[in-house]
Design a protein around this motif. Structure first.
Motif, PDB file in Angstrom:
ATOM      1  N   ALA A 117      17.796   3.278   8.897  1.00 50.60           N
ATOM      2  CA  ALA A 117      18.806   2.218   8.926  1.00 50.60           C
ATOM      3  C   ALA A 117      20.100   2.684   8.253  1.00 50.60           C
ATOM      4  O   ALA A 117      21.201   2.408   8.748  1.00 50.60           O
ATOM      5  N   ARG A 118      19.980   3.392   7.140  1.00 49.97           N
ATOM      6  CA  ARG A 118      21.172   3.899   6.449  1.00 49.97           C
ATOM      7  C   ARG A 118      21.928   4.893   7.338  1.00 49.97           C
ATOM      8  O   ARG A 118      23.160   4.885   7.385  1.00 49.97           O
ATOM      9  N   THR A 174       0.845  -1.191   0.000  1.00 45.52           N
ATOM     10  CA  THR A 174       0.000   0.000   0.000  1.00 45.52           C
ATOM     11  C   THR A 174       0.880   1.240   0.000  1.00 45.52           C
ATOM     12  O   THR A 174       2.086   1.174   0.278  1.00 45.52           O
ATOM     13  N   GLU A 175       0.270   2.384  -0.301  1.00 43.97           N
ATOM     14  CA  GLU A 175       1.014   3.639  -0.241  1.00 43.97           C
ATOM     15  C   GLU A 175       1.543   3.875   1.168  1.00 43.97           C
ATOM     16  O   GLU A 175       2.663   4.361   1.355  1.00 43.97           O
ATOM     17  N   ALA A 176       0.736   3.513   2.165  1.00 44.47           N
ATOM     18  CA  ALA A 176       1.154   3.711   3.554  1.00 44.47           C
ATOM     19  C   ALA A 176       2.354   2.834   3.896  1.00 44.47           C
ATOM     20  O   ALA A 176       3.315   3.290   4.517  1.00 44.47           O
ATOM     21  N   SER A 177       2.325   1.559   3.499  1.00 47.01           N
ATOM     22  CA  SER A 177       3.433   0.661   3.825  1.00 47.01           C
ATOM     23  C   SER A 177       4.703   1.056   3.080  1.00 47.01           C
ATOM     24  O   SER A 177       5.806   0.941   3.618  1.00 47.01           O
ATOM     25  N   LYS A 215       8.148   2.037   4.898  1.00 44.63           N
ATOM     26  CA  LYS A 215       9.363   1.316   4.507  1.00 44.63           C
ATOM     27  C   LYS A 215      10.484   2.291   4.144  1.00 44.63           C
ATOM     28  O   LYS A 215      11.639   2.091   4.526  1.00 44.63           O
ATOM     29  N   GLU A 216      10.145   3.349   3.420  1.00 42.40           N
ATOM     30  CA  GLU A 216      11.168   4.327   3.024  1.00 42.40           C
ATOM     31  C   GLU A 216      11.766   5.027   4.244  1.00 42.40           C
ATOM     32  O   GLU A 216      12.981   5.257   4.315  1.00 42.40           O
ATOM     33  N   HIS A 217      10.916   5.364   5.219  1.00 38.27           N
ATOM     34  CA  HIS A 217      11.430   5.983   6.444  1.00 38.27           C
ATOM     35  C   HIS A 217      12.317   5.005   7.209  1.00 38.27           C
ATOM     36  O   HIS A 217      13.363   5.403   7.750  1.00 38.27           O
TER      37      HIS A 217
END
Length: 311
Positions: free
Chosen positions: A296-297, A282-285, A289-291
Motif C-alpha cells: 500500500a505504501r 498470529t505470527e502469520a497474520s 499485514k506487514e506485506h
C-alpha cells in the motif's frame, strides 16, 4: 464446555437450519438437536428461535455465536502454530478487500507477494458488497480488511494507508464540459447519466456527500456492484461513473472509455487497514499485514497512481 457443541451451534446459526447443519456436519438431526438442548441447559438460556422460515439466534444466542467464533478460531490458530513448531510460517489468513477501492487492486499483488515470500500460508481473500467487514473483524471471521474510511468503530483498530482521489470514467465519445485544464466540475456533470456503486458502499457515500454539499442531485440511472459489468456498461456508452484512480484505471478500455479529473470539489477518501482490537494476531497474520502495508505504501508513493497520496 465442549468445543464440538460450540462448532455445531455456529453452523446452525450460519445455515439458519438444524437439518442443513446436521447434513454438513454428518450428524443425525436428533443428535444435533440434543447437543443444542444440552448447550441451552448448561447456559440456562434459550439460544435459538425455530420457525417455518428457519432458525434465528436469540439475544443470548447472538452473544454466544460471537464468542464461539472467536474461541474456535483461536483453537485453530493454536493448533496450526503448535504443529508448525519453529519451522516456516503456516496457517490461514483472511483479508477483506473493499470493492471499488485500492483494496481490490491490491488483492492480486498481495497474493503474488504471499506466494513468493510465505508459500505455506493459505491466503483467503474476499471482495463483497454484502458483508460488513468491521463486524467480520470483530467476530474473528476476518483477520484484517482494507476499506474506505478510517473509523472510529468500537472493537476495530484503523491504520490509514493512503488517500484516494476520485475521477470521472466516461465513454470515449461522451460530450463532457471540460474546463481549461481538461477537468470536469461536479456541478457541470449533474445531468450526465451516472452508473454508481450501491448506496451502502463507502465510495458511493463519499460521492453522495459531495453532491449534497453542492446542493445538487446527480442523474443516477443504475447502481452496479459487479466491476466487470461497470466496465462494460461505460465502454458501451450507457453512462459514466465516478471511481478512485486505482479502480478507474483498471477498468478503462482503450479507445472506448477515458478518465477525466473531477474538480470543485475534489472528492477524496482515506483507505485504511482495519484489524480487531481484542483478538490476538498470529505470527502469520502479522506477516501478511506487514506485506500488505508495504504494498500500500508503494502504491501511494508511485507516480503511476495519479490522485493517490500517502497519509
Amino acid at each position: 464446555m465442549d468445543i464440538r457443541r460450540l462448532h455445531a451451534f455456529v453452523k446452525i446459526v450460519d445455515l439458519a437450519s438444524i437439518s442443513r447443519a446436521a447434513d454438513l456436519l454428518n450428524i443425525a438431526q436428533p443428535a444435533l438437536s440434543q447437543q443444542l438442548a444440552t448447550l441451552e441447559s448448561s447456559l440456562g438460556q434459550k439460544l435459538v428461535i425455530r420457525s417455518k422460515s428457519g432458525v434465528t439466534p436469540t439475544s443470548a444466542g447472538s452473544t454466544l455465536y460471537r464468542h464461539a467464533q472467536l474461541m474456535i478460531k483461536q483453537l485453530e490458530r493454536a493448533t496450526a502454530e503448535i504443529s508448525a513448531g519453529s519451522g516456516p510460517l503456516v496457517g490461514r489468513v483472511s483479508a477483506g478487500m473493499s470493492p471499488y477501492s485500492a483494496g481490490s487492486t491490491l488483492s492480486l499483488a498481495l497474493l503474488r507477494r504471499i506466494r513468493s515470500h510465505l508459500p505455506l500460508i493459505t491466503l483467503h481473500l474476499t471482495e463483497s458488497f454484502d458483508d460488513i467487514y468491521s463486524e467480520m473483524i470483530m467476530t474473528g471471521r476476518l483477520d484484517m480488511a482494507v476499506i474506505h474510511g478510517a473509523g472510529p468503530i468500537k472493537g476495530v483498530s484503523f491504520t490509514p494507508l493512503m488517500r484516494e482521489e476520485f475521477f470521472l470514467l466516461a465513454p470515449i465519445d461522451m460530450d463532457l464540459p471540460l474546463d481549461e485544464n481538461g477537468a470536469v466540475h461536479l456541478a457541470s456533470i449533474v445531468h450526465l447519466p451516472l452508473l454508481l456503486p450501491p448506496t451502502h458502499n463507502f465510495v458511493r457515500k463519499r460521492i453522495d456527500m459531495a453532491f449534497q454539499r453542492k446542493q445538487i442531485t446527480p442523474t443516477t440511472i443504475a447502481e452496479i456492484e459487479g466491476i466487470h459489468t461497470m466496465q462494460d456498461a461505460v465502454a458501451e456508452g450507457l453512462g459514466a461513473t465516478i471511481l478512485p484512480w486505482s479502480v478507474a484505471s483498471r477498468i478503462a478500455v482503450e479507445g472506448r472509455s477515458r478518465i477525466v479529473p473531477l474538480r470543485n470539489p475534489t472528492i477524496q477518501e482515506d483507505v485504511s487497514l482495519c484489524v480487531p482490537e481484542s483478538i490476538p494476531e498470529t505470527e502469520a497474520s502479522v506477516a501478511v499485514k506487514e506485506h500488505l502495508m508495504d504494498l500500500a505504501r508503494a502504491m501511494a508513493s508511485s507516480r503511476s497512481w495519479p490522485g493517490t497520496h500517502p497519509v
